[in-house]
Design a protein around this motif. Structure first.
Motif, PDB file in Angstrom:
ATOM      1  N   ASN A  75      22.758  55.082  -1.696  1.00 44.80           N
ATOM      2  CA  ASN A  75      23.006  55.667  -0.379  1.00 44.80           C
ATOM      3  C   ASN A  75      23.811  54.718   0.518  1.00 44.80           C
ATOM      4  N   ASP A  76      24.763  53.996  -0.107  1.00 48.21           N
ATOM      5  CA  ASP A  76      25.574  52.986   0.575  1.00 48.21           C
ATOM      6  C   ASP A  76      26.884  53.614   1.069  1.00 48.21           C
ATOM      7  N   HIS A  77      26.839  54.249   2.238  1.00 46.90           N
ATOM      8  CA  HIS A  77      27.998  54.953   2.775  1.00 46.90           C
ATOM      9  C   HIS A  77      29.156  54.015   3.101  1.00 46.90           C
ATOM     10  N   GLU A  78      28.845  52.843   3.611  1.00 50.69           N
ATOM     11  CA  GLU A  78      29.908  51.877   3.923  1.00 50.69           C
ATOM     12  C   GLU A  78      30.575  51.376   2.645  1.00 50.69           C
ATOM     13  N   GLY A  79      29.765  51.149   1.617  1.00 49.51           N
ATOM     14  CA  GLY A  79      30.309  50.725   0.327  1.00 49.51           C
ATOM     15  C   GLY A  79      31.215  51.786  -0.274  1.00 49.51           C
ATOM     16  N   ILE A  80      30.828  53.046  -0.118  1.00 51.62           N
ATOM     17  CA  ILE A  80      31.641  54.163  -0.622  1.00 51.62           C
ATOM     18  C   ILE A  80      32.975  54.199   0.109  1.00 51.62           C
ATOM     19  N   LYS A  81      32.942  54.067   1.440  1.00 46.77           N
ATOM     20  CA  LYS A  81      34.185  54.061   2.225  1.00 46.77           C
ATOM     21  C   LYS A  81      35.095  52.922   1.796  1.00 46.77           C
ATOM     22  N   ALA A  82      34.523  51.743   1.585  1.00 48.49           N
ATOM     23  CA  ALA A  82      35.317  50.579   1.169  1.00 48.49           C
ATOM     24  C   ALA A  82      35.925  50.806  -0.212  1.00 48.49           C
ATOM     25  N   LEU A  83      35.141  51.350  -1.132  1.00 46.49           N
ATOM     26  CA  LEU A  83      35.651  51.626  -2.475  1.00 46.49           C
ATOM     27  C   LEU A  83      36.765  52.659  -2.428  1.00 46.49           C
ATOM     28  N   GLU A  84      36.590  53.722  -1.654  1.00 49.12           N
ATOM     29  CA  GLU A  84      37.621  54.759  -1.529  1.00 49.12           C
ATOM     30  C   GLU A  84      38.928  54.166  -1.007  1.00 49.12           C
ATOM     31  N   LYS A  85      38.829  53.252  -0.058  1.00 46.32           N
ATOM     32  CA  LYS A  85      40.028  52.601   0.489  1.00 46.32           C
ATOM     33  C   LYS A  85      40.750  51.817  -0.611  1.00 46.32           C
ATOM     34  N   VAL A  86      39.998  51.071  -1.401  1.00 42.12           N
ATOM     35  CA  VAL A  86      40.583  50.293  -2.497  1.00 42.12           C
ATOM     36  C   VAL A  86      41.229  51.234  -3.523  1.00 42.12           C
ATOM     37  N   LEU A  87      40.544  52.317  -3.841  1.00 42.03           N
ATOM     38  CA  LEU A  87      41.074  53.263  -4.829  1.00 42.03           C
ATOM     39  C   LEU A  87      42.346  53.935  -4.334  1.00 42.03           C
ATOM     40  N   LEU A  88      42.391  54.307  -3.067  1.00 43.62           N
ATOM     41  CA  LEU A  88      43.603  54.908  -2.509  1.00 43.62           C
ATOM     42  C   LEU A  88      44.770  53.929  -2.547  1.00 43.62           C
ATOM     43  N   GLU A  89      44.501  52.668  -2.247  1.00 46.16           N
ATOM     44  CA  GLU A  89      45.537  51.635  -2.334  1.00 46.16           C
ATOM     45  C   GLU A  89      46.059  51.524  -3.758  1.00 46.16           C
ATOM     46  N   GLU A  90      45.136  51.484  -4.709  1.00 45.16           N
ATOM     47  CA  GLU A  90      45.513  51.365  -6.124  1.00 45.16           C
ATOM     48  C   GLU A  90      46.306  52.590  -6.572  1.00 45.16           C
ATOM     49  N   ASN A  91      45.847  53.775  -6.187  1.00 50.23           N
ATOM     50  CA  ASN A  91      46.557  55.000  -6.551  1.00 50.23           C
ATOM     51  C   ASN A  91      47.968  55.024  -5.970  1.00 50.23           C
ATOM     52  N   GLY A  92      48.143  54.443  -4.800  1.00 47.92           N
ATOM     53  CA  GLY A  92      49.452  54.394  -4.163  1.00 47.92           C
ATOM     54  C   GLY A  92      50.486  53.645  -4.988  1.00 47.92           C
ATOM     55  N   LYS A  93      50.028  52.795  -5.877  1.00 49.04           N
ATOM     56  CA  LYS A  93      50.940  52.038  -6.749  1.00 49.04           C
ATOM     57  C   LYS A  93      51.465  52.895  -7.906  1.00 49.04           C
TER      58      LYS A  93
END
Length: 184
Positions: A75-93
């Motif tokens: 139930n780590d909502h902040e961790g999920i947000k942080a992971l999503e940000k990293v994944l979006l950055e990676e996908n942008g490549k």
């Protein structure tokens, strides 16, 4: 599933976007048993070259899915947000990993069937830069919608079959008994 049908399957993904190793192993074994082939590449053009069917689908790396599952479990909502940000950055490549008219021209006679389980991110329609060009999607709209219409039935069948240790043997037993009554 394609490896079960004796097809020549090429799994293409950017480095770091591996799928579950167990799934790859099953695909290799099925291809060998059914007269097809299975190989991987990190080059989308290689996978599209002379293909009869393409099934480009976006996904996150398996490792990221494991992290996401744990974060949701905790139930780590902040961790999920942080992971999503990293994944979006990676996908942008990897914005060049898109099903474009240029990619489709590499397929067999430039006429491969485009498949997708939907929903798809369509460039210029549902998003600015998507996984498939609008012209490609539009050309295959009817077969795509037919394919997507089977999804609920496939999911229901998978749920049903998961209730039995050996579904094939269960069906054979029912045939021998001459009944359609199923007891998981």
């Amino acid at each position: 599933m394609f490896t079960r049908l004796g097809m020549e399957v090429v799994l293409a993904h950017p480095e770091g976007y591996e799928v579950m190793p167990e799934v790859e192993e099953i695909a290799k074994k099925q291809a060998e048993a059914c007269g097809g082939s299975f190989r991987k590449t990190n080059d989308m053009k290689d996978a599209f070259k002379d293909a009869d069917i393409v099934y480009p689908k976006s996904w996150a790396p398996f490792g990221a899915m494991e992290k996401r599952t744990k974060l949701y479990g905790d139930n780590d909502h902040e961790g999920i947000k942080a992971l999503e940000k990293v994944l979006l950055e990676e996908n942008g490549k990897h914005k060049d990993w898109a099903c474009t008219e240029e990619m489709m021209s590499l397929t067999k006679d430039g006429k491969a069937l485009y498949l997708h389980c939907l929903p798809a991110d369509i460039t210029g329609v549902s998003c600015e830069e998507g996984e498939v060009d609008a012209t490609v999607f539009d050309r295959y709209r009817v077969p795509l919608y037919k394919e997507a219409s089977y999804k609920p039935y496939v999911i229901a069948a998978m749920i049903f079959l998961s209730k039995f240790k050996n579904p094939v043997e269960t069906l054979k037993e029912l045939e021998r008994k001459g009944t359609d009554r199923v007891q998981p």
